[in-house]
Design a protein around this motif. Structure first.
Motif, mmCIF file in Angstrom:
data_model
loop_
_atom_site.group_PDB
_atom_site.id
_atom_site.type_symbol
_atom_site.label_atom_id
_atom_site.label_comp_id
_atom_site.label_asym_id
_atom_site.label_seq_id
_atom_site.Cartn_x
_atom_site.Cartn_y
_atom_site.Cartn_z
ATOM 1 N N ARG A 244 36.736 42.948 33.041
ATOM 2 C CA ARG A 244 38.426 42.698 32.936
ATOM 3 C C ARG A 244 39.040 43.859 32.229
ATOM 4 O O ARG A 244 40.172 44.393 32.410
ATOM 5 N N LEU A 245 38.289 44.227 31.070
ATOM 6 C CA LEU A 245 38.914 45.379 30.337
ATOM 7 C C LEU A 245 39.042 46.677 31.098
ATOM 8 O O LEU A 245 39.857 47.446 31.007
ATOM 9 N N LEU A 246 38.035 46.912 31.900
ATOM 10 C CA LEU A 246 37.926 48.075 32.944
ATOM 11 C C LEU A 246 39.118 47.917 33.925
ATOM 12 O O LEU A 246 39.899 49.017 34.022
ATOM 13 N N VAL A 247 39.484 46.744 34.358
ATOM 14 C CA VAL A 247 40.591 46.404 35.535
ATOM 15 C C VAL A 247 41.786 46.668 34.408
ATOM 16 O O VAL A 247 43.093 47.491 35.002
ATOM 17 N N ALA A 248 42.162 46.072 33.406
ATOM 18 C CA ALA A 248 43.344 46.227 32.493
ATOM 19 C C ALA A 248 43.840 47.675 32.129
ATOM 20 O O ALA A 248 44.763 48.046 32.268
ATOM 21 N N THR A 249 42.523 48.556 31.825
ATOM 22 C CA THR A 249 42.832 49.740 31.470
ATOM 23 C C THR A 249 42.589 50.771 32.655
ATOM 24 O O THR A 249 43.013 51.846 32.486
ATOM 25 N N ARG A 250 42.497 50.201 33.932
ATOM 26 C CA ARG A 250 42.327 50.706 35.107
ATOM 27 C C ARG A 250 41.349 52.017 35.187
ATOM 28 O O ARG A 250 41.070 52.623 35.921
ATOM 29 N N LEU A 251 40.197 51.644 34.181
ATOM 30 C CA LEU A 251 39.050 52.616 34.295
ATOM 31 C C LEU A 251 38.302 52.184 35.771
ATOM 32 O O LEU A 251 37.411 53.046 35.937
ATOM 33 N N HIS A 252 38.352 50.972 36.002
ATOM 34 C CA HIS A 252 37.668 50.593 37.266
ATOM 35 C C HIS A 252 37.949 51.720 38.462
ATOM 36 O O HIS A 252 37.232 51.468 39.549
ATOM 37 N N ARG A 253 39.266 52.286 38.506
ATOM 38 C CA ARG A 253 39.155 53.230 39.402
ATOM 39 C C ARG A 253 38.777 54.623 39.355
ATOM 40 O O ARG A 253 38.678 55.340 40.163
ATOM 41 N N ILE A 254 38.088 54.798 38.121
ATOM 42 C CA ILE A 254 37.554 56.010 37.666
ATOM 43 C C ILE A 254 35.904 55.942 37.665
ATOM 44 O O ILE A 254 35.159 56.686 38.364
ATOM 45 N N LEU A 255 35.673 54.855 37.111
ATOM 46 C CA LEU A 255 34.027 54.576 37.215
ATOM 47 C C LEU A 255 33.617 54.009 38.189
ATOM 48 O O LEU A 255 34.028 53.162 39.039
ATOM 49 N N ALA A 256 32.197 54.437 38.388
ATOM 50 C CA ALA A 256 31.395 53.740 39.565
ATOM 51 C C ALA A 256 30.747 52.264 39.247
ATOM 52 O O ALA A 256 30.104 52.665 38.185
ATOM 53 N N VAL A 257 31.133 51.332 40.056
ATOM 54 C CA VAL A 257 30.691 50.068 39.180
ATOM 55 C C VAL A 257 29.822 49.605 40.381
ATOM 56 O O VAL A 257 30.421 49.326 41.667
ATOM 57 N N GLU A 258 28.603 49.274 40.475
ATOM 58 C CA GLU A 258 27.659 48.733 41.414
ATOM 59 C C GLU A 258 28.355 47.296 41.700
ATOM 60 O O GLU A 258 28.555 46.583 40.862
ATOM 61 N N GLY A 259 28.389 47.004 42.984
ATOM 62 C CA GLY A 259 28.906 45.623 43.482
ATOM 63 C C GLY A 259 30.396 45.685 43.515
ATOM 64 O O GLY A 259 30.913 44.588 43.504
ATOM 65 N N ALA A 260 30.861 46.839 43.776
ATOM 66 C CA ALA A 260 32.499 46.658 43.443
ATOM 67 C C ALA A 260 32.974 46.192 44.850
ATOM 68 O O ALA A 260 32.343 46.695 45.805
ATOM 69 N N VAL A 261 34.248 45.799 44.811
ATOM 70 C CA VAL A 261 34.891 45.361 46.051
ATOM 71 C C VAL A 261 36.270 45.961 46.119
ATOM 72 O O VAL A 261 36.900 45.778 44.830
ATOM 73 N N PRO A 262 36.727 46.025 47.061
ATOM 74 C CA PRO A 262 38.291 46.424 47.122
ATOM 75 C C PRO A 262 39.283 45.520 46.892
ATOM 76 O O PRO A 262 39.261 44.121 46.870
ATOM 77 N N ASP A 263 40.305 45.902 45.895
ATOM 78 C CA ASP A 263 41.228 45.044 45.345
ATOM 79 C C ASP A 263 42.474 45.162 46.476
ATOM 80 O O ASP A 263 42.221 45.977 47.388
ATOM 81 N N PRO A 264 43.434 44.415 46.441
ATOM 82 C CA PRO A 264 44.435 44.352 47.543
ATOM 83 C C PRO A 264 45.473 45.820 47.463
ATOM 84 O O PRO A 264 45.727 46.155 48.222
ATOM 85 N N TYR A 265 45.254 46.528 46.641
ATOM 86 C CA TYR A 265 45.969 47.520 46.420
ATOM 87 C C TYR A 265 45.110 48.855 46.640
ATOM 88 O O TYR A 265 45.622 50.098 46.427
ATOM 89 N N GLY A 266 44.021 48.816 47.396
ATOM 90 C CA GLY A 266 43.078 49.866 47.896
ATOM 91 C C GLY A 266 41.958 50.462 46.908
ATOM 92 O O GLY A 266 41.546 51.364 47.268
ATOM 93 N N SER A 267 42.141 49.885 45.385
ATOM 94 C CA SER A 267 41.252 50.659 44.614
ATOM 95 C C SER A 267 39.967 49.596 44.723
ATOM 96 O O SER A 267 39.752 48.821 45.446
ATOM 97 N N THR A 268 39.086 49.707 43.453
ATOM 98 C CA THR A 268 37.926 48.951 43.691
ATOM 99 C C THR A 268 37.809 48.085 42.464
ATOM 100 O O THR A 268 38.254 48.477 41.287
#
Length: 113
Positions: free
Chosen positions: A82-106
């Protein structure tokens, strides 16, 4: 805080905070410097982190990129997801098991609920 593993994969156990940041940074940078390809960092045993700990992860990510490697996060705790999403770091870091969000990031698995 304990870090186990080698230059291909490591796991952080316990707390990654201001008190453990220097040791964690040294061990993670040594692992990045000593290998090739992806470095998988398992966070499943991470009990607590603070902004300094997150900075260690980001610094390791940047160092890996400069050396032609990639830091991949595995077993990311839900709160950290949740912190990675809130800070948008999920768009920068590679997270194993990531899924696309509705806006095209993961998003990490489980972060959408």
């Amino acid at each position: 805080m304990r870090i186990i593993g080698d230059h291909r994969g490591m796991a952080i156990l316990g707390r990654l905070d201001v008190r453990s940041a220097a040791d964690a940074r040294a061990l993670l940078h040594q692992a990045v410097d000593g290998g090739q390809g992806d470095l998988v960092l398992d966070l499943g045993g991470l009990e607590f982190w603070d902004a300094t700990g997150l900075g260690v992860i980001m610094g390791t990510h940047r160092r890996a990129g400069r050396l032609g490697r990639r830091l991949v996060l595995r077993s990311v705790p839900a709160q950290l997801q949740r912190l990675l999403v809130a800070t948008r770091l999920h768009r920068i870091l590679a997270v194993e098991g990531a899924v696309p969000d509705p806006y095209g990031s993961t998003l990490p698995l489980g972060a959408t609920s």
